[in-house]
Design a protein around this motif. Structure first.
Motif, short mmCIF file in Angstrom:
data_model
loop_
_atom_site.label_atom_id
_atom_site.label_comp_id
_atom_site.label_asym_id
_atom_site.label_seq_id
_atom_site.Cartn_x
_atom_site.Cartn_y
_atom_site.Cartn_z
N THR A 70 39.82 40.09 34.06
CA THR A 70 39.91 39.47 35.63
C THR A 70 40.29 40.71 36.47
O THR A 70 40.77 41.97 36.00
N SER A 71 40.62 40.46 37.79
CA SER A 71 41.12 41.55 38.70
C SER A 71 42.46 41.95 38.22
O SER A 71 43.17 41.43 37.79
N THR A 72 42.52 43.46 38.73
CA THR A 72 44.15 43.94 38.64
C THR A 72 45.08 43.09 39.49
O THR A 72 46.16 42.80 38.77
N ALA A 73 44.71 42.70 40.52
CA ALA A 73 45.64 41.77 41.16
C ALA A 73 46.01 40.75 40.55
O ALA A 73 47.06 40.17 40.70
N ASN A 74 44.84 39.92 40.02
CA ASN A 74 45.15 38.70 39.37
C ASN A 74 46.23 38.94 38.23
O ASN A 74 47.07 38.17 37.92
#
Length: 295
Positions: free
Chosen positions: A96-100
């Motif tokens: 998943t994305s870093t922010a998530n």
């Protein structure tokens, strides 16, 4: 007695702040290394384990005795949890994305408060319960966005990471034992998992290994030791709060280095998380200040 307690609290704040700052560069350094999941996991963990053994040996030579490495059953259980956290965290990073990842992992202070309530009988205040409700809503927005974007597995791994970190912190807090080396030695588990997974592929495939070796040999030992030592001086939810430095800073580092802009719903959910935790932290600090003045 009071000055000593105050000194210990400040010591805990300093240690966990340093640990949180060091942890915030973990994902950017892994991204800079540019490798597959299992080689990254193995290289990062082996570097951390190697440095840990060197430091422990140096302390043995200097002081004539080994430092406290694994303090009994609490240390073994905590080490197992930290080892599992490393594996599951990297599964989240690669799915998943870093922010998530960092926003969902930020849920760990609330898990810590809940576990402390159940097992340590430290009943959370009404403000904590309200903050938990807001954070559940924020995480729900992020996971819902991940579901539509095909990142549900990665988001779930991030949420599991938050829970296991909270469990490890709670056990450390309950035992009141020296756990600094436990989190470092726990890297033997992810190192083994990474090596076993790498072998069938025929070796390490990391484009820029210097970054991951620096991460594993310098930044992660610093982060792990500081954050594992913090519960000796701070409550479990307080220690969990310092993991939020990664929540705030990691997406910034990734944005600056890779120009990766988080999805709108991730920013909304993350904003709710950070706002809830910040408001809760301010409320707890004012409450503690009032109690000290009254005492």
């Amino acid at each position: 007695m009071f000055p000593t307690a105050l000194s210990n609290h400040r010591k805990g704040l300093l240690l966990t702040a340093i640990g949180g700052l060091a942890l915030s560069v973990d994902i950017p350094l892994m991204r800079l290394a540019d490798g597959e999941l299992w080689p990254i996991l193995a290289a990062r963990s082996i570097a951390t384990l190697g440095v840990t053994l060197l430091v422990a040996t140096a302390l043995r030579i200097a002081k004539g005795r080994w430092p406290v490495l694994v303090p009994g059953w609490p240390g073994l259980v905590t080490g197992l949890l930290y080892g599992l956290t490393t594996v599951i965290f990297l599964l989240a990073v690669f799915n998943t994305s870093t922010a998530n990842v960092v926003f969902i992992v930020a849920f760990n202070p609330m898990f810590a408060a809940l576990l402390s309530w159940i097992f340590l009988k430290e009943r959370p205040a009404l403000a904590t319960l309200i903050a938990m409700a807001a954070m559940i809503f924020g995480v729900g927005l992020i996971v819902r966005d991940g579901l539509s974007g095909g990142h549900l597995f990665g988001d779930t791994m991030a949420l599991l990471t938050a829970f296991i970190i909270a469990a490890a912190i709670t056990i450390s807090r309950a035992s009141r034992r020296e756990m600094g080396f436990v989190s470092l030695l726990s890297t033997v588990l992810p190192a083994a998992v990474g090596l076993i997974s790498v072998m069938p592929a025929g070796g390490f495939s990391i484009e820029h290994p210097t970054w991951i070796l620096f991460n594993g040999a310098v930044m992660m030992p610093l982060a792990f030791w500081c954050l594992a030592t913090g519960p000796r001086y701070l409550s479990a939810p307080e220690v969990g709060m310092f993991y939020l430095l990664e929540t705030v800073l990691a997406p910034i580092w990734v944005w600056l280095i890779f120009a990766e802009t988080p999805a709108t719903m991730t920013l909304v959910g993350g904003g709710i998380l950070v706002a809830a935790i910040a408001a809760h932290s301010v409320w707890m600090a004012r409450r503690k200040s009032i109690r000290q003045m009254a005492g």
